[in-house]
Enzyme design. Structure first.
Site, PDB file in Angstrom:
ATOM      1  N   PHE A  23      64.310  33.379  31.269  1.00 55.74           N
ATOM      2  CA  PHE A  23      63.841  32.986  32.592  1.00 55.74           C
ATOM      3  C   PHE A  23      64.397  33.905  33.666  1.00 55.74           C
ATOM      4  O   PHE A  23      65.597  34.229  33.659  1.00 55.74           O
ATOM      5  CB  PHE A  23      64.346  31.577  32.932  1.00 55.74           C
ATOM      6  CG  PHE A  23      63.837  30.462  32.081  1.00 55.74           C
ATOM      7  CD1 PHE A  23      62.864  29.595  32.560  1.00 55.74           C
ATOM      8  CD2 PHE A  23      64.351  30.229  30.809  1.00 55.74           C
ATOM      9  CE1 PHE A  23      62.409  28.527  31.790  1.00 55.74           C
ATOM     10  CE2 PHE A  23      63.910  29.169  30.034  1.00 55.74           C
ATOM     11  CZ  PHE A  23      62.929  28.315  30.532  1.00 55.74           C
ATOM     12  N   ASP A  24      63.561  34.283  34.617  1.00 55.05           N
ATOM     13  CA  ASP A  24      64.060  34.747  35.899  1.00 55.05           C
ATOM     14  C   ASP A  24      64.657  33.526  36.612  1.00 55.05           C
ATOM     15  O   ASP A  24      64.450  32.383  36.184  1.00 55.05           O
ATOM     16  CB  ASP A  24      62.915  35.360  36.712  1.00 55.05           C
ATOM     17  CG  ASP A  24      63.368  35.850  38.070  1.00 55.05           C
ATOM     18  OD1 ASP A  24      64.386  36.558  38.142  1.00 55.05           O
ATOM     19  OD2 ASP A  24      62.713  35.489  39.069  1.00 55.05           O
ATOM     20  N   MET A  25      65.382  33.768  37.704  1.00 50.70           N
ATOM     21  CA  MET A  25      65.968  32.635  38.416  1.00 50.70           C
ATOM     22  C   MET A  25      65.282  32.392  39.760  1.00 50.70           C
ATOM     23  O   MET A  25      64.577  31.399  39.945  1.00 50.70           O
ATOM     24  CB  MET A  25      67.472  32.840  38.638  1.00 50.70           C
ATOM     25  CG  MET A  25      68.141  31.634  39.300  1.00 50.70           C
ATOM     26  SD  MET A  25      69.934  31.801  39.529  1.00 50.70           S
ATOM     27  CE  MET A  25      69.986  32.948  40.922  1.00 50.70           C
TER      28      MET A  25
END
Length: 234
Positions: A23-25
Site C-alpha cells: 500500500f501507498d499511504m
C-alpha cells in the site's frame, strides 16, 4: 470502464495469485493529501510567499528531496527552503493532532480480508519515517502491517522501483505475486517499474494516460480493489 467496477477480464481470466499487498499511504490509506496541501499553503503564507494549491499538487507522490528541488527551481535560491518545510510539518502535525486525519473508504475491510487469508502486507511511502509512524499509529494502523518502507529507508524514492522492491523483499513475496495499491501516478510508475501489478485509486490527481494504459484498473475506492484481492487471493 466506470470507476465503480473492475474490468471484466480481471475476474473472468486467470491471474497470478495475490500473495502480498503493498500500500501507498498518503491519499490511499489516509485522507492526508489535502491536509498536506493546506499545510504547504499555510507555510508559504507564514513566510510571506504565495504558494498556490496548483503548485502544491505537483508535489503529490514526490519524495521530500524532489519536493525541495521543485520549490528551489520555482522560488529561487533565496527562498527559505528548510524553514518552509519545517513550518509545513508543524502545520500538518497540528491538523493531524486536532482530528482532521481520517482513513480512506474501504481500508479496514481490506485489511480484515488480508488477515483472513493470511496475506502479508506492507506500506511503501514517500513520507518520512517520523511522519509515517506517527500517522499510522494515530489512526490505529501501525500494527496491521508486516513491513513499513519510508523515504528514509531507501536511496531512491518513487517513481524509482526501489521502495516497492524493498517492500516486496521485506514481506518475502516475489514482485509478480504482489499487488500494489496507489493513488498517484508517481507511485503507480514506481510499482510498474518494480514489475508489480497496480490498481490505482485516484485522490487529488487524475491518472495520466500512461497510468491508464499500464495499471490493472482505475477504481473509485478500496472496496472495489478488495473484490480483485478476494477473487485472486493466493
Amino acid at each position: 470502464m466506470p470507476l465503480n467496477a473492475l474490468p471484466d477480464h480481471l475476474l473472468s481470466t486467470p491471474q497470478e495469485p495475490v500473495r502480498g499487498v503493498i500500500f501507498d499511504m498518503d491519499g490511499l490509506l489516509l485522507d492526508s493529501e489535502s491536509l498536506a496541501m493546506d499545510a504547504l499553503v499555510a507555510a508559504g503564507n507564514d513566510l510571506g510567499y504565495d504558494v498556490p494549491l496548483s503548485f502544491c499538487r505537483g508535489m503529490i507522490g514526490v519524495p521530500a528531496d524532489g519536493c525541495r528541488q521543485m520549490v528551489h527551481e520555482t522560488y529561487g535560491s533565496d527562498f527559505p527552503l528548510e524553514r518552509f518545510f519545517k513550518l509545513q510539518e508543524a502545520h500538518l502535525r497540528e491538523f493531524v493532532d486536532t482530528g482532521r486525519l481520517i482513513l480512506k473508504k474501504g481500508v479496514e475491510p481490506l485489511l480484515d480480508l488480508l488477515d483472513r487469508h493470511q496475506i502479508p502486507r506492507a506500506v511503501a511511502t514517500s513520507s518520512s519515517r517520523y511522519r509515517t509512524d506517527h500517522h499510522l499509529k494515530l489512526v490505529g494502523l501501525f500494527d496491521r502491517f508486516d513491513a513499513i518502507v519510508t523515504r528514509d529507508d531507501v536511496s531512491r524514492g518513487k517513481p524509482d522501483a526501489e521502495p516497492y522492491l524493498t517492500a516486496a523483499t521485506k514481506i518475502g513475496i516475489p514482485p509478480e505475486y504482489c499487488l500494489a495499491l496507489e493513488d498517484s501516478h508517481t507511485g503507480a510508475r514506481a510499482a510498474i517499474a518494480a514489475g508489480i501489478r497496480v490498481i490505482v485509486v485516484p485522490d487529488l490527481l487524475a491518472p495520466t494516460e500512461e497510468i491508464r494504459d499500464n495499471a490493472l484498473a482505475i477504481v473509485k475506492d478500496l472496496t472495489i480493489a478488495r473484490v480483485y484481492v478476494e477473487h485472486h487471493a493466493g
